[in-house]
Design a protein around this motif. Structure first.
Motif, PDB file in Angstrom:
ATOM      1  N   LYS A  11       0.962  -1.309   0.536  1.00 49.98           N
ATOM      2  CA  LYS A  11      -0.312   0.023  -0.008  1.00 49.98           C
ATOM      3  C   LYS A  11       0.926   1.015   0.139  1.00 49.98           C
ATOM      4  CE  LYS A  11      -4.114  -2.070   0.157  1.00 49.98           C
ATOM      5  NZ  LYS A  11      -4.963  -1.895  -0.874  1.00 49.98           N
ATOM      6  N   ARG A  12       1.654   0.901   1.004  1.00 50.80           N
ATOM      7  CA  ARG A  12       3.276   2.123   0.507  1.00 50.80           C
ATOM      8  C   ARG A  12       3.192   2.589  -0.343  1.00 50.80           C
ATOM      9  NH1 ARG A  12       8.413   2.356   1.152  1.00 50.80           N
ATOM     10  NH2 ARG A  12       8.900   4.401   2.451  1.00 50.80           N
ATOM     11  N   GLU A  13       3.983   1.510  -1.168  1.00 53.97           N
ATOM     12  CA  GLU A  13       3.938   1.472  -3.225  1.00 53.97           C
ATOM     13  C   GLU A  13       3.267   2.119  -3.546  1.00 53.97           C
ATOM     14  OE1 GLU A  13       8.177  -1.408  -3.145  1.00 53.97           O
ATOM     15  OE2 GLU A  13       6.188  -2.368  -2.948  1.00 53.97           O
ATOM     16  N   GLU A  14       1.957   1.872  -3.072  1.00 49.58           N
ATOM     17  CA  GLU A  14       1.247   2.478  -4.451  1.00 49.58           C
ATOM     18  C   GLU A  14       1.292   3.572  -4.416  1.00 49.58           C
ATOM     19  OE1 GLU A  14      -2.629  -0.458  -3.924  1.00 49.58           O
ATOM     20  OE2 GLU A  14      -1.449  -1.564  -5.188  1.00 49.58           O
ATOM     21  N   ARG A  15       0.797   3.927  -2.874  1.00 51.66           N
ATOM     22  CA  ARG A  15       0.864   5.812  -2.203  1.00 51.66           C
ATOM     23  C   ARG A  15       1.546   6.607  -3.391  1.00 51.66           C
ATOM     24  NH1 ARG A  15      -0.500   4.464   2.811  1.00 51.66           N
ATOM     25  NH2 ARG A  15       1.521   4.396   3.413  1.00 51.66           N
ATOM     26  N   GLN A  16       3.061   5.854  -3.329  1.00 50.66           N
ATOM     27  CA  GLN A  16       4.601   6.839  -3.962  1.00 50.66           C
ATOM     28  C   GLN A  16       4.076   6.595  -5.091  1.00 50.66           C
ATOM     29  OE1 GLN A  16       7.545   4.839  -2.432  1.00 50.66           O
ATOM     30  NE2 GLN A  16       8.729   6.013  -1.150  1.00 50.66           N
ATOM     31  N   ILE A  17       3.734   5.739  -5.599  1.00 52.53           N
ATOM     32  CA  ILE A  17       3.804   5.822  -7.785  1.00 52.53           C
ATOM     33  C   ILE A  17       2.633   6.152  -7.736  1.00 52.53           C
ATOM     34  CG2 ILE A  17       2.532   4.605  -9.114  1.00 52.53           C
ATOM     35  CD1 ILE A  17       3.882   1.818  -8.069  1.00 52.53           C
ATOM     36  N   ARG A  18       1.649   6.633  -6.897  1.00 54.34           N
ATOM     37  CA  ARG A  18      -0.010   7.613  -7.129  1.00 54.34           C
ATOM     38  C   ARG A  18       1.007   8.700  -6.819  1.00 54.34           C
ATOM     39  NH1 ARG A  18      -3.594   5.070  -4.441  1.00 54.34           N
ATOM     40  NH2 ARG A  18      -4.334   3.851  -5.954  1.00 54.34           N
ATOM     41  N   ASN A  19       1.285   8.933  -6.429  1.00 51.37           N
ATOM     42  CA  ASN A  19       1.546  10.620  -5.879  1.00 51.37           C
ATOM     43  C   ASN A  19       2.557  11.371  -6.879  1.00 51.37           C
ATOM     44  OD1 ASN A  19       0.561  10.733  -3.584  1.00 51.37           O
ATOM     45  ND2 ASN A  19       1.950  10.045  -2.308  1.00 51.37           N
ATOM     46  N   SER A  20       3.645  10.910  -7.507  1.00 49.06           N
ATOM     47  CA  SER A  20       4.354  10.523  -8.136  1.00 49.06           C
ATOM     48  C   SER A  20       4.167  11.104  -9.101  1.00 49.06           C
ATOM     49  CB  SER A  20       5.473  10.033  -7.888  1.00 49.06           C
ATOM     50  OG  SER A  20       6.513   9.804  -6.998  1.00 49.06           O
ATOM     51  N   PHE A  21       2.666  10.140  -9.715  1.00 49.83           N
ATOM     52  CA  PHE A  21       2.343   9.971 -11.131  1.00 49.83           C
ATOM     53  C   PHE A  21       1.185  11.623 -11.114  1.00 49.83           C
ATOM     54  CE2 PHE A  21      -1.078   9.330 -13.358  1.00 49.83           C
ATOM     55  CZ  PHE A  21      -0.896   8.912 -14.708  1.00 49.83           C
ATOM     56  N   LYS A  22       0.800  11.673  -9.975  1.00 45.15           N
ATOM     57  CA  LYS A  22       0.406  13.095 -10.003  1.00 45.15           C
ATOM     58  C   LYS A  22       0.929  14.212 -10.109  1.00 45.15           C
ATOM     59  CE  LYS A  22      -3.534  11.732  -6.535  1.00 45.15           C
ATOM     60  NZ  LYS A  22      -4.509  12.173  -5.914  1.00 45.15           N
ATOM     61  N   LYS A  23       2.563  14.049 -10.179  1.00 45.86           N
ATOM     62  CA  LYS A  23       3.450  15.465  -9.351  1.00 45.86           C
ATOM     63  C   LYS A  23       4.772  15.450 -11.233  1.00 45.86           C
ATOM     64  CE  LYS A  23       7.686  16.224  -6.927  1.00 45.86           C
ATOM     65  NZ  LYS A  23       8.634  15.452  -6.322  1.00 45.86           N
ATOM     66  N   CYS A  24       4.625  13.846 -11.050  1.00 41.40           N
ATOM     67  CA  CYS A  24       5.318  13.944 -12.166  1.00 41.40           C
ATOM     68  C   CYS A  24       5.178  14.128 -14.219  1.00 41.40           C
ATOM     69  CB  CYS A  24       7.018  13.653 -12.278  1.00 41.40           C
ATOM     70  SG  CYS A  24       7.187  13.674 -10.745  1.00 41.40           S
ATOM     71  N   TYR A  25       3.860  12.956 -13.996  1.00 40.15           N
ATOM     72  CA  TYR A  25       3.820  12.542 -15.423  1.00 40.15           C
ATOM     73  C   TYR A  25       3.637  13.308 -16.404  1.00 40.15           C
ATOM     74  CZ  TYR A  25       1.212   9.860 -18.959  1.00 40.15           C
ATOM     75  OH  TYR A  25       1.360   8.850 -19.715  1.00 40.15           O
ATOM     76  N   GLU A  26       2.872  14.380 -16.454  1.00 37.04           N
ATOM     77  CA  GLU A  26       2.378  15.511 -17.299  1.00 37.04           C
ATOM     78  C   GLU A  26       3.004  16.117 -18.142  1.00 37.04           C
ATOM     79  OE1 GLU A  26      -0.835  16.239 -18.644  1.00 37.04           O
ATOM     80  OE2 GLU A  26      -1.600  14.702 -17.145  1.00 37.04           O
ATOM     81  N   ARG A  27       4.056  15.945 -17.286  1.00 36.15           N
ATOM     82  CA  ARG A  27       6.215  16.894 -17.408  1.00 36.15           C
ATOM     83  C   ARG A  27       6.879  15.963 -18.537  1.00 36.15           C
ATOM     84  NH1 ARG A  27       8.675  22.275 -15.041  1.00 36.15           N
ATOM     85  NH2 ARG A  27       9.854  22.528 -16.760  1.00 36.15           N
ATOM     86  N   TYR A  28       6.263  15.175 -17.783  1.00 40.86           N
ATOM     87  CA  TYR A  28       7.983  13.679 -17.793  1.00 40.86           C
ATOM     88  C   TYR A  28       7.847  13.124 -18.135  1.00 40.86           C
ATOM     89  CZ  TYR A  28      10.309  18.541 -15.233  1.00 40.86           C
ATOM     90  OH  TYR A  28      10.714  18.930 -14.966  1.00 40.86           O
ATOM     91  N   GLY A  29       6.910  12.165 -18.336  1.00 36.76           N
ATOM     92  CA  GLY A  29       5.720  11.252 -18.767  1.00 36.76           C
ATOM     93  C   GLY A  29       6.698   9.763 -18.030  1.00 36.76           C
ATOM     94  N   TRP A  30       6.546   8.972 -17.834  1.00 32.38           N
ATOM     95  CA  TRP A  30       6.726   7.749 -17.212  1.00 32.38           C
ATOM     96  C   TRP A  30       9.383   7.461 -16.669  1.00 32.38           C
ATOM     97  CZ3 TRP A  30       3.113   5.111 -15.782  1.00 32.38           C
ATOM     98  CH2 TRP A  30       2.181   4.902 -15.890  1.00 32.38           C
ATOM     99  N   ASP A  31       9.404   8.464 -17.548  1.00 29.83           N
ATOM    100  CA  ASP A  31      10.885   8.283 -17.285  1.00 29.83           C
ATOM    101  C   ASP A  31      10.582   9.193 -15.384  1.00 29.83           C
ATOM    102  OD1 ASP A  31      11.763   6.563 -18.765  1.00 29.83           O
ATOM    103  OD2 ASP A  31      12.227   8.238 -20.411  1.00 29.83           O
TER     104      ASP A  31
END
Length: 192
Positions: free
Chosen positions: A67-87
Motif C-alpha cells: 500500500k505504501r508503494e502504491e501511494r508513492q506511485i500515485r503521488n509521483s504520477f500526479k506530480k511528474c507524469y504530465e511534464r516528464y512522462g514515465w521516466d
C-alpha cells in the motif's frame, strides 16, 4: 454454443441424474470421478451458469506492491507524469527509495487505473483530399535533383561534371517539363 457452455450443460445433466439416481451411479454411468460429481452437486444452484469453470487466477501475489508503494506511485504520477512522462515518475520514485523495476512500476500504475488510453480517431481520407484543379497552370509541382553519376555519358562523365534536373509537373493536365543545368544556383532556377 461454445465449448465452455457445452461442458457446463453436460455437467448439469450429470448433476440432475445424480440428484435422481444417486452420485455413485451418476459417476459410473457418465465415467466421471465421484469427487467431481459431489463438487458439481455442491456448486449447482439450478442453472447451468453455476457450473461454469471459475478463474484459477490467484487473488493476491506475494510480490505485489505494498500500500505504501502504491501511494508513492500515485503521488509521483500526479506530480511528474504530465511534464516528464514515465521516466520522470520512475526517477522521482527512485529518489524516494523505490526499489522495483521500471516495468513493474508501469504495470502497477495501469492496474491502479492511473493511465487511461484515449483511442485516436483516424482522419477519413475525404478530409485529406486536395480540391480538384480545373485550370491548367493553376498549380505546378517543381522539383530539382542531382543526376546520378551512373546516368552520365561521354564528355560529362570524363570531365566529372554534375548535372541538376529541374522538373515541373502541371497538377491539372499532368504535363511534365524537364530541363537540365550544370549548376544549382538562383540564376539557373527556371521561372515556371
Amino acid at each position: 454454443m461454445n465449448m465452455i457452455t457445452q461442458e457446463a450443460k453436460k455437467k448439469q445433466a450429470i448433476v440432475k441424474y445424480a440428484l435422481r439416481k444417486g452420485k455413485s451411479k451418476a459417476s459410473r454411468v457418465y465415467g466421471v470421478s465421484l469427487s467431481s460429481v459431489k463438487r458439481w452437486c455442491n456448486q449447482y444452484d439450478g442453472t447451468w451458469q453455476s457450473l461454469l469453470p471459475k478463474s484459477h487466477r490467484p487473488h493476491s501475489h506475494p510480490n505485489r506492491h505494498t500500500k505504501r508503494e502504491e501511494r508513492q506511485i500515485r503521488n509521483s504520477f500526479k506530480k511528474c507524469y504530465e511534464r516528464y512522462g514515465w521516466d520522470g515518475v520512475y526517477s522521482d520514485l527512485k529518489r524516494k527509495g523505490y526499489t522495483r523495476s521500471y516495468s513493474g512500476m508501469i504495470y502497477a500504475a495501469k492496474r491502479m487505473g492511473l493511465v487511461k488510453y484515449k483511442k485516436t480517431k483516424k482522419k477519413s481520407r475525404k478530409h485529406r483530399r486536395y480540391p480538384e484543379l480545373l485550370i491548367p497552370g493553376e498549380k505546378v509541382q517543381i522539383d530539382v535533383k542531382e543526376v546520378p553519376y551512373n546516368c552520365l555519358r561521354g564528355k560529362a562523365l570524363r570531365d566529372g561534371k554534375h548535372f541538376y534536373q529541374w522538373t515541373a509537373i502541371d497538377e491539372c493536365t499532368r504535363m511534365r517539363f524537364v530541363y537540365g543545368f550544370e549548376e544549382h544556383t538562383r540564376k539557373t532556377q527556371p521561372n515556371f
